[in-house]
Design an enzyme around this catalytic site. Structure first.
Site, short mmCIF file in Angstrom:
data_model
loop_
_atom_site.label_atom_id
_atom_site.label_comp_id
_atom_site.label_asym_id
_atom_site.label_seq_id
_atom_site.Cartn_x
_atom_site.Cartn_y
_atom_site.Cartn_z
N GLU A 179 0.82 -1.21 0.00
CA GLU A 179 0.00 0.00 0.00
C GLU A 179 0.86 1.26 0.00
O GLU A 179 1.09 1.87 1.05
CB GLU A 179 -0.95 0.02 1.21
N GLU A 285 -6.26 -7.19 -0.89
CA GLU A 285 -6.64 -6.94 0.52
C GLU A 285 -7.97 -6.19 0.54
O GLU A 285 -8.12 -5.16 -0.10
CB GLU A 285 -5.57 -6.14 1.25
#
Length: 832
Positions: A179, A285
């Site tokens: 991320e 995710e």
């Protein structure tokens, strides 16, 4: 005509409100329930293919394949999930064809302990391969958010080493940057724009080139800026590689669906744009909670997202395989007085029961399997009170008033064996008084039976027969009340066991034993401390009893806190409110917060006890006090100080470690003071004792050396975390006079106004955080994923999303329109 028009208007308005107050059924979605995907043994090497003009994931034969499974939590914090029983449960019971190994690099992860963390990844790869699952090796870029930061400098060497251990292995997927984000906790972040994507791309390209030059054609996943919410940026400037796929991350309570690809502030809209512009996506995710990991779960919204993913053949991994106290966790967490944490090893049966799963875990398991989601009744409970596994009789013996005394009670093979029962042979319902009377007078323990409806026990015999038992449970609320009858199991009730013995279950209800009802429904005390049993048999001299347990319905006892009041700092609690203090959402303790006197002053007080059986995560059982305040800054102060008063009921071993954490947006929502304050419970005698008998600790914790924290950084909130270090503490704590200490005056009630730059930083609509993780050895930043600027705040300051269950303003507006329509109808009728 006017009458008809008014009626139609009213009807239309009513119908328009219905979607806000009803839930879509599974049958309303064409792609929500889909069959489990192919395992590696069938799917083989993965590749990017094109179907009807859209790029997607394909198997070795060029056919579409969807991967569905779970992500671990950080392997530095929850390594227990790396076990064969767990992987077998996921592959066989959950029908997963995918597992993601979340290897944090910063935050006490790989960069701190490379060999140990890398070995956990290797062990996970081996287990995934052995259990026929694809496995994502996730280089978990989180804090800091720029994958080019120094802490991530080992990426090339790591991926080269793993790929050399598993050359071109078709089961392995490489995720290069979890991320990327603006998170500058521990290093630089990157911007949420084309320049930010270019920074990610320039990091990823050399690693991909290395993999390809070494003959590894594995699927590669690459993240995007703003916590992997911007695959649209990658679509406009993709990496030149045929087997690279781009990730999209979302949390169903925060990231709302979108019908088209036009909105760059919406994650699903960005995903649609990416698909329309020639790249393939992988949701490596996602969670059922808000992006903080808490609140919800938002299952209706998750249905919309999964229908979208399945419709477009987008593979996905749910966050996460942990028993952490957050909504997105798949397993039941520890919460004082409410639940014990689920073991991440499901045991030799290789199945986690539905009760061991959280609501999120239960839901996601069904969605992975492609079966209808049918939630269990979570108000039902079963607790074992006596199991005799310690090879003792656990307090049981022949009662002094028993009419039969020549009875022997021993522990044999982990059960309570009662011999000499030839003389205890009345098996009728009424005359149980003639039989031997046992009691657990010397048990020395107790168990809460609030809401219990039945006592059940296993009866073991050598040959099937009739056994009759009456019971009187006792506790502070119930002394002696005669049973209304004895309960029998007959020969037909017994089932032969593997060792040749026979077992039957005997259940005693509240109607059979009035004392059970008294204990279960008492408003004062619901504990059982003794059990009297009248045991009769027919043609059996020896009977064994085992697993005496209570079943019932959980009763939620309201926790009544003192008035919260307005956030006030310094906090002295003299106005008899909590002055803004509350339990953090992930606190392992949520008992009543009261205002009580300590050392002659009002203080914030609570009672709790650390569990005897310690969770692996020593933060799981910690009380976490949370304080939110607008424009909260450090200024030129150096530390946080407060008076802690301890009133123990039990405190003879171990220690309590106090941690200080702030959650500023500018530092990725986690800024932890490096030093802790330790209370050695074995040295209580060295503490100052107040006139009212409390142990006084003047706590002071330095926050001057928190990396990147500036004097004018908006702190957002402060958390005090009281962790258990192998202690036996039970009792009450008081906190008073919470303040800053340093050169600047401590009174922060009138904090400096935000600068224009600070205000813009804190209102950017897509600034994302991540969930907070805990390191058992040295706690760390956590991921508190959450967008700012979305909806209202909760009482404790968390932002609420505009979900399908959060439309009070719209509902009110609709109601006003209905009333207006009715008025119009009546008005036109009168005029006519």
């Amino acid at each position: 005509m006017r009458h008809i028009f008014s009626f139609i208007a009213i009807l239309a308005l009513v119908v328009s409100l219905l979607p806000l107050s009803t839930q879509a059924a599974e049958s309303d979605y064409a792609n929500l329930l889909v069959d489990p995907g192919k395992k590696p043994s069938e799917g083989g090497a993965l590749q990017i293919i094109e179907v009807d003009g859209q790029k997607t994931l394909g198997d070795q034969n060029g056919e579409p394949i969807q991967l569905r499974g779970m992500s671990t939590h950080g392997l530095q914090w929850f390594p227990e999930i790396i076990n064969d029983n767990a992987f077998k449960a996921l592959s066989n019971d959950w029908d997963s064809n995918l597992i993601r190994l979340a290897m944090y690099v910063g935050e006490n992860g790989y960069a701190t302990n490379p060999e140990e963390i890398k070995q956990r990844v290797i062990d996970g790869i081996e287990l995934a391969k052995a259990n026929d699952m694809y496995v994502i090796v996730d280089w978990h870029v989180h804090a800091p958010g720029d994958p080019n930061a120094d802490v991530y400098s080992g990426a090339m060497d790591f991926f080269e080493e793993i790929s050399s251990l598993y050359p071109n292995d078709p089961s392995i997927i490489y995720e290069l940057a979890n991320e990327p984000s603006g998170n500058n906790n521990g290093g630089p972040g990157l911007t949420n724009d084309e320049a930010g994507w270019e920074a990610v791309k320039s990091y990823a390209e050399p690693i991909i080139e290395m993999l390809r030059e070494n003959g590894n054609e594995n699927l590669v996943i690459v993240g995007s800026p703003n916590w992997s919410q911007r695959p649209d940026l990658a679509a406009d400037n993709p990496i030149d590689d045929d087997n690279t796929i781009y990730t999209v991350h979302f949390y169903s309570g925060t990231h709302m669906p979108a019908e088209d690809s036009s909105d760059r502030s919406n994650v699903m809209s960005n995903a649609r744009y990416a698909l329309e512009n020639g790249v393939a996506l992988f949701a490596s995710e996602w969670g059922t909670s808000e992006a903080s990991g808490n609140n919800g779960p938002y299952l209706d919204e998750a249905d919309v997202w999964l229908n979208f993913l399945n419709e477009h053949n987008i593979s996905w991994a749910n966050w996460s395989l942990t028993n952490k106290n957050e909504t997105s966790a798949a397993f039941t967490p520890f919460e004082l007085g409410k639940s014990e944490a689920t073991n991440l090893d499901p045991g030799s049966d290789q199945v986690w029961s539905a009760q061991e799963l959280s609501v999120s875990g239960e839901y996601v398991r069904a969605r992975i399997k492609g079966t209808s989601y049918e939630p269990i009744d979570r108000s039902a409970y079963t607790k074992t009170i006596w199991d005799f596994n310690d090879e003792t009789v656990q307090g049981f013996g022949v009662n002094a008033d028993s009419p039969l005394q020549d009875i022997t009670v021993t522990n044999v093979d982990g059960a309570l064996e009662i011999s000499g029962l030839d003389a205890s042979n009345d098996v009728s319902e009424e005359n149980y008084w003639a039989n031997v009377r046992l009691s657990a007078d010397s048990w020395g323990s107790s168990e809460d039976l609030l809401g219990a409806t039945e006592l059940t026990l296993d009866v073991l015999v050598d040959q099937p027969t009739t056994v009759s038992i009456a019971a009187i449970p006792q506790g502070p609320a119930a002394g002696w009340a005669n049973p209304t009858r004895a309960i029998q199991v007959t020969a037909d009730d017994f089932v032969e066991q593997e060792d040749g013995t026979f077992k039957a279950e005997l259940s005693i209800s509240q109607e059979d034993s009035p004392s059970l009802e008294t204990i279960a429904t008492s408003s004062e005390d619901n504990t059982i401390s003794n059990l009297i049993l009248f045991v009769g048999t027919e043609n059996a001299d020896v009977v064994s009893l085992d697993n005496i347990r209570a079943t019932g319905k959980r009763v939620e006892v309201p926790v009544i806190h003192a008035e919260k009041g307005e956030a006030t700092f310094p906090s002295d609690f003299e106005d008899e409110t909590r002055q803004g203090w509350a339990w953090s959402a992930d606190s392992g303790v949520k008992t009543a917060l009261s205002i009580e006197e300590a050392n002659g002053s009002n203080a914030l007080a609570w009672e709790f006890a650390y569990p005897e059986v310690k969770p692996t995560d020593d933060w799981a059982s910690a009380p976490r006090l949370d304080f939110w305040m607008d424009n909260f800054v450090r200024g030129t102060n150096d530390s946080v100080a407060f008076d802690l008063y301890v009133e123990p009921v039990r405190a003879s071993e171990g220690s309590i470690s106090i941690h200080l954490v702030f959650q500023p947006e500018d530092l990725g929502y986690w800024a932890q003071a490096p030093a802790t304050y330790e209370i050695d419970l074995e040295a209580l005698g060295e503490a100052t004792v107040t006139e009212d008998g409390l142990y006084h600790y003047p706590v002071e914790m330095d926050f001057r050396n928190i990396e990147n924290l500036k004097d004018d950084t908006i702190l957002r909130n402060m958390i005090l975390i009281f962790t258990d270090v192998n202690s036996d503490f039970a009792g009450k704590m008081y906190v008073d006079n919470v303040r800053f200490v340093g050169d600047e005056a401590a009174d922060q009630e009138t904090a400096p106004e935000q600068t224009e730059e600070q205000a813009s930083d804190t209102t950017e609509p897509n600034e994302e955080t991540d969930r907070v993780e805990e390191d058992n050895a040295a706690p760390e930043p956590e991921v508190e994923k959450g967008e700012s600027g979305l909806g209202d705040k909760t009482e404790d300051g968390e932002k609420l999303p505009d979900t399908a269950t959060n439309y009070p303003n719209v509902m009110l507006f609709g109601l006003l329109l209905v009333i207006a329509g009715i008025f119009l109808f009546l008005k036109t009728r009168k005029l006519s």
